[in-house]
Design a protein around this motif. Structure first.
Motif, PDB file in Angstrom:
ATOM      1  N   ALA A   1      -8.212   4.086  23.489  1.00  0.00           N
ATOM      2  CA  ALA A   1      -7.854   4.484  22.123  1.00  0.00           C
ATOM      3  C   ALA A   1      -8.398   3.455  21.149  1.00  0.00           C
ATOM      4  N   GLY A   2      -8.700   3.911  19.960  1.00  0.00           N
ATOM      5  CA  GLY A   2      -9.206   3.005  18.943  1.00  0.00           C
ATOM      6  C   GLY A   2      -8.587   3.289  17.595  1.00  0.00           C
ATOM      7  N   MET A   3      -9.047   2.564  16.584  1.00  0.00           N
ATOM      8  CA  MET A   3      -8.523   2.759  15.241  1.00  0.00           C
ATOM      9  C   MET A   3      -8.820   4.155  14.716  1.00  0.00           C
ATOM     10  N   SER A   4      -9.757   4.857  15.333  1.00  0.00           N
ATOM     11  CA  SER A   4     -10.010   6.241  14.951  1.00  0.00           C
ATOM     12  C   SER A   4      -8.854   7.151  15.382  1.00  0.00           C
ATOM     13  N   ASP A   5      -8.098   6.730  16.379  1.00  0.00           N
ATOM     14  CA  ASP A   5      -6.961   7.514  16.873  1.00  0.00           C
ATOM     15  C   ASP A   5      -5.652   7.115  16.200  1.00  0.00           C
ATOM     16  N   LEU A   6      -5.492   5.835  15.918  1.00  0.00           N
ATOM     17  CA  LEU A   6      -4.298   5.318  15.236  1.00  0.00           C
ATOM     18  C   LEU A   6      -4.764   4.203  14.306  1.00  0.00           C
ATOM     19  N   ILE A   7      -4.855   4.524  13.031  1.00  0.00           N
ATOM     20  CA  ILE A   7      -5.464   3.585  12.088  1.00  0.00           C
ATOM     21  C   ILE A   7      -4.459   2.630  11.449  1.00  0.00           C
ATOM     22  N   ARG A   8      -3.173   2.874  11.615  1.00  0.00           N
ATOM     23  CA  ARG A   8      -2.171   2.095  10.888  1.00  0.00           C
ATOM     24  C   ARG A   8      -2.278   0.576  11.109  1.00  0.00           C
ATOM     25  N   PRO A   9      -2.459   0.094  12.341  1.00  0.00           N
ATOM     26  CA  PRO A   9      -2.577  -1.361  12.492  1.00  0.00           C
ATOM     27  C   PRO A   9      -3.764  -1.955  11.728  1.00  0.00           C
ATOM     28  N   ALA A  10      -4.905  -1.244  11.724  1.00  0.00           N
ATOM     29  CA  ALA A  10      -6.073  -1.747  11.004  1.00  0.00           C
ATOM     30  C   ALA A  10      -5.906  -1.613   9.490  1.00  0.00           C
TER      31      ALA A  10
ATOM     32  N   ASN B   1       0.801  -1.219   0.000  1.00  0.00           N
ATOM     33  CA  ASN B   1       0.000   0.000   0.000  1.00  0.00           C
ATOM     34  C   ASN B   1       0.831   1.265   0.000  1.00  0.00           C
ATOM     35  N   ILE B   2       2.133   1.166   0.289  1.00  0.00           N
ATOM     36  CA  ILE B   2       2.955   2.373   0.358  1.00  0.00           C
ATOM     37  C   ILE B   2       4.135   2.325  -0.608  1.00  0.00           C
ATOM     38  N   THR B   3       4.020   1.473  -1.659  1.00  0.00           N
ATOM     39  CA  THR B   3       4.940   1.580  -2.782  1.00  0.00           C
ATOM     40  C   THR B   3       4.347   2.586  -3.762  1.00  0.00           C
ATOM     41  N   THR B   4       5.191   3.390  -4.370  1.00  0.00           N
ATOM     42  CA  THR B   4       4.686   4.436  -5.257  1.00  0.00           C
ATOM     43  C   THR B   4       5.448   4.526  -6.568  1.00  0.00           C
TER      44      THR B   4
ATOM     45  N   ILE C   1     -13.830   0.595  19.275  1.00  0.00           N
ATOM     46  CA  ILE C   1     -14.565   0.834  18.030  1.00  0.00           C
ATOM     47  C   ILE C   1     -15.326  -0.415  17.614  1.00  0.00           C
ATOM     48  N   CYS C   2     -16.493  -0.216  17.042  1.00  0.00           N
ATOM     49  CA  CYS C   2     -17.333  -1.342  16.626  1.00  0.00           C
ATOM     50  C   CYS C   2     -16.874  -1.903  15.283  1.00  0.00           C
ATOM     51  N   GLU C   3     -15.649  -2.375  15.259  1.00  0.00           N
ATOM     52  CA  GLU C   3     -15.049  -3.034  14.098  1.00  0.00           C
ATOM     53  C   GLU C   3     -14.123  -4.128  14.626  1.00  0.00           C
ATOM     54  N   SER C   4     -14.163  -5.296  14.001  1.00  0.00           N
ATOM     55  CA  SER C   4     -13.279  -6.380  14.430  1.00  0.00           C
ATOM     56  C   SER C   4     -11.818  -6.063  14.155  1.00  0.00           C
ATOM     57  N   SER C   5     -11.569  -5.119  13.235  1.00  0.00           N
ATOM     58  CA  SER C   5     -10.189  -4.734  12.916  1.00  0.00           C
ATOM     59  C   SER C   5      -9.621  -3.733  13.917  1.00  0.00           C
ATOM     60  N   ASP C   6     -10.403  -3.337  14.910  1.00  0.00           N
ATOM     61  CA  ASP C   6      -9.929  -2.362  15.905  1.00  0.00           C
ATOM     62  C   ASP C   6      -9.048  -3.066  16.928  1.00  0.00           C
ATOM     63  N   VAL C   7      -7.897  -3.500  16.452  1.00  0.00           N
ATOM     64  CA  VAL C   7      -6.941  -4.264  17.264  1.00  0.00           C
ATOM     65  C   VAL C   7      -5.567  -3.628  17.077  1.00  0.00           C
ATOM     66  N   PHE C   8      -4.893  -3.323  18.179  1.00  0.00           N
ATOM     67  CA  PHE C   8      -3.555  -2.747  18.110  1.00  0.00           C
ATOM     68  C   PHE C   8      -2.467  -3.816  18.120  1.00  0.00           C
ATOM     69  N   GLY C   9      -2.756  -4.958  18.686  1.00  0.00           N
ATOM     70  CA  GLY C   9      -1.769  -6.020  18.701  1.00  0.00           C
ATOM     71  C   GLY C   9      -2.330  -7.285  19.314  1.00  0.00           C
ATOM     72  N   LYS C  10      -1.944  -8.429  18.786  1.00  0.00           N
ATOM     73  CA  LYS C  10      -2.382  -9.719  19.314  1.00  0.00           C
ATOM     74  C   LYS C  10      -1.205 -10.439  19.961  1.00  0.00           C
TER      75      LYS C  10
ATOM     76  N   TYR D   1      -2.867  -1.121   7.618  1.00  0.00           N
ATOM     77  CA  TYR D   1      -1.694  -1.751   7.023  1.00  0.00           C
ATOM     78  C   TYR D   1      -1.241  -3.012   7.752  1.00  0.00           C
ATOM     79  N   GLN D   2      -1.949  -3.401   8.821  1.00  0.00           N
ATOM     80  CA  GLN D   2      -1.449  -4.438   9.729  1.00  0.00           C
ATOM     81  C   GLN D   2      -0.085  -4.018  10.285  1.00  0.00           C
ATOM     82  N   ALA D   3       0.064  -2.705  10.510  1.00  0.00           N
ATOM     83  CA  ALA D   3       1.338  -2.153  10.967  1.00  0.00           C
ATOM     84  C   ALA D   3       1.598  -2.532  12.420  1.00  0.00           C
ATOM     85  N   PHE D   4       2.878  -2.709  12.729  1.00  0.00           N
ATOM     86  CA  PHE D   4       3.289  -3.035  14.090  1.00  0.00           C
ATOM     87  C   PHE D   4       3.719  -1.776  14.819  1.00  0.00           C
ATOM     88  N   HIS D   5       3.215  -1.603  16.044  1.00  0.00           N
ATOM     89  CA  HIS D   5       3.701  -0.584  16.965  1.00  0.00           C
ATOM     90  C   HIS D   5       4.028  -1.278  18.283  1.00  0.00           C
ATOM     91  N   LYS D   6       5.204  -1.038  18.788  1.00  0.00           N
ATOM     92  CA  LYS D   6       5.576  -1.606  20.084  1.00  0.00           C
ATOM     93  C   LYS D   6       4.660  -1.017  21.153  1.00  0.00           C
TER      94      LYS D   6
END
Length: 386
Positions: free
Chosen positions: A298-307, A150-153, A333-342, A309-314
Motif C-alpha cells: 500500500a502507498g500514499m495513493s491508497d491512504l493519503i492522510r499520513p502524507a 488543514n481541517i479547521t473551517t 510510491i516514489c515520494e519521500s512522504s510515502d510513509v505510514f509511520g516511523k 496531514y501527518q495523520a496517525f493510524h494505528k
C-alpha cells in the motif's frame, strides 16, 4: 490488543484493500439513532465525503440517516444508494451550474449557501426551471477548533461561509428573491474535534446570532451545526464507537432552540472511520543503517492522510504474534512522504505478513488516487468475506 480480522480469508484477495466491519458500522449507526433520538427534532445526515463506497452507503441508508453532499457526484451517489432527495443537504463553497441544476431537478431538501454570488445564481437557475430552492446560509462563526490547521473551517480566515457581519443583509436579500426560500442557518467549525468545549463555543455563538434575528422577529426553521466529532485513532479497540451521548447532550444543553426549530447534524468521520482498515502485505523487510523498514504494497495513493496531514493510524501486524521490533512502515510510491509511520512497534515482521492500518474508514478509500498508475484499492464488507 489487536483487532480481529479473518486473515485466513485475506489470502484470496489482492492487496491493498479496504476492509469494513459491517457489524461495527451497524452498531455505530444504532447508537447514533438512539442518542439523537433522545432529543426532539434532532436530525442526522451522513457526510458522504468521508466514504462513498456504495456498500457502506447502503448500510447507512438502511439506518434512516439523511446525507450531506458537497458535489454533484455525491448527490448522484446518494440517490443511487437510495437516499430520498428530501433528506439531502448540499454544501460546498464552489457549486457549479450543473450541480445546482441537479439539486433543483431532484428537489433536494436544502442548499447550504456560502456567498451572495452563489445565492444569486441559485435564484437565477431556479427561476429558469420555475422552481423554489430552499436555502440555508452557512455563517462563518469565527470559532476555532482544537484540530489540525488543514481541517479547521470556522475561522474568519477560512474560505468557507458568510461573515457574521453580513448575515442580516444576506437574509434580507434572500427574502426579496422570488425563487429561493430562506429556511435555515448552517455552521461547521472543523473536523476531528474531541474537546466538547469547541462545540459549546459554537452553541454560544449561534445563541448570539439567533437573538439578533429574534429581535427582528425572525425565527429560523432549521439550524445545522455540521459535524466535526472526532475518533480515537490511538486506541480503536478501546473506543470503537465515539461518545455520541456526550456530543448530542452538549448541543441539547447549550444550544437554545425554539420549540419549532429542527437541529441538523452532518457526521462523517465519526460514523465510518473506526469500521474501516486498510489491509496491506509486507513486500520486503529492509535493514537500513540505523533502522529497519517494513516496505508494504500500500502507498500514499491508497491512504493519503499520513502524507497529507501527518495523520496517525494505528498499525498492527495481524499475521504475527512474535516479539515486538521497531520499524518504519513505508510504501512503494516514489515520494519521500510515502510513509505510514516511523518507529512503529510491530510483532516481528516478515515478507508476506498482513498489516492493518486501523481507523481508515473515513477519508481513506474515498481519497485514493491512481498516482504512479496504480490501481485503486477495492473495498469489502466483512459479511462479503466471511
Amino acid at each position: 490488543m489487536k483487532g480481529t480480522f479473518p486473515i485466513e480469508k485475506f489470502g484470496a484477495l489482492q492487496t491493498p484493500f479496504y476492509y469494513y466491519d459491517a457489524t461495527l458500522l451497524r452498531n455505530t449507526l444504532k447508537t447514533i439513532q438512539e442518542e439523537a433520538g433522545k432529543y426532539n427534532k434532532f436530525c442526522v445526515h451522513y457526510a458522504v465525503k468521508a466514504n462513498a463506497n456504495p456498500k457502506v452507503l447502503g448500510i447507512i441508508r438502511e439506518s434512516g440517516l439523511g446525507v450531506d453532499c458537497v458535489s454533484g457526484g455525491e448527490i448522484k451517489a446518494a440517490v443511487k444508494a437510495g437516499f430520498p432527495a428530501s433528506k439531502i443537504v448540499y454544501a460546498g463553497v464552489g457549486k457549479t451550474d450543473w450541480e445546482i441544476n441537479l439539486g433543483l431537478d431532484y428537489d433536494i431538501f436544502c442548499f447550504n449557501v456560502e456567498s451572495i454570488p452563489e445565492l444569486e445564481v441559485i435564484n437565477e437557475l431556479a427561476a429558469a426551471k420555475n422552481k423554489m430552492a430552499r436555502v440555508a446560509f452557512r455563517i462563518n462563526p469565527d470559532v476555532g477548533a482544537h484540530t489540525h490547521a488543514n481541517i479547521t473551517t470556522g475561522l474568519a480566515e477560512n474560505k468557507f461561509g458568510i461573515s457574521m457581519a453580513d448575515m442580516n443583509s444576506v437574509i434580507d436579500l434572500a427574502l426579496g428573491m422570488k425563487h429561493v426560500k430562506f429556511v435555515g442557518l448552517h455552521f461547521h467549525i472543523g473536523s476531528q474535534i474531541l474537546d466538547m468545549g469547541d462545540f459549546v463555543a459554537l452553541c454560544n455563538r449561534i445563541n448570539e446570532l439567533q437573538e439578533q434575528l429574534y429581535a427582528r422577529q425572525i425565527i429560523v426553521e432549521h439550524i445545522n451545526v455540521g459535524g466535526g466529532l472526532g475518533i480515537d485513532y490511538a486506541h480503536p479497540n478501546r473506543q470503537p464507537i465515539p461518545n455520541f451521548a456526550e456530543y448530542f447532550a452538549t448541543y441539547h444543553k447549550h444550544l437554545r432552540l425554539r420549540p419549532q426549530q429542527t437541529l441538523h447534524f452532518e457526521l462523517g468521520r465519526s460514523v465510518v472511520a473506526q469500521c474501516g482498515s486498510l489491509i496491506t502485505r509486507v513486500t520486503y523487510v529492509k535493514q537500513g543503517t540505523n533502522k529497519q523498514f517494513a516496505i508494504v504494497d500500500a502507498g500514499m495513493s491508497d491512504l493519503i492522510r499520513p502524507a497529507l496531514y501527518q495523520a496517525f493510524h494505528k498499525i498492527e501486524n495481524i499475521s504475527s504474534e512474535e516479539p515486538m521490533e521497531t520499524y518504519d512502515v513505508v510504501g512503494p510510491i516514489c515520494e519521500s512522504s510515502d510513509v505510514f509511520g516511523k518507529a512503529i512497534d510491530l510483532n516481528r515482521t516478515k515478507r508476506g505478513d498482513f498489516l492493518a492500518l486501523r481507523s481508515a474508514g473515513a477519508y481513506g478509500e474515498i481519497m485514493a488516487s491512481v498516482y504512479n498508475c496504480r490501481e485503486l484499492p477495492k473495498g469489502y464488507l466483512s459479511e462479503e468475506i466471511l
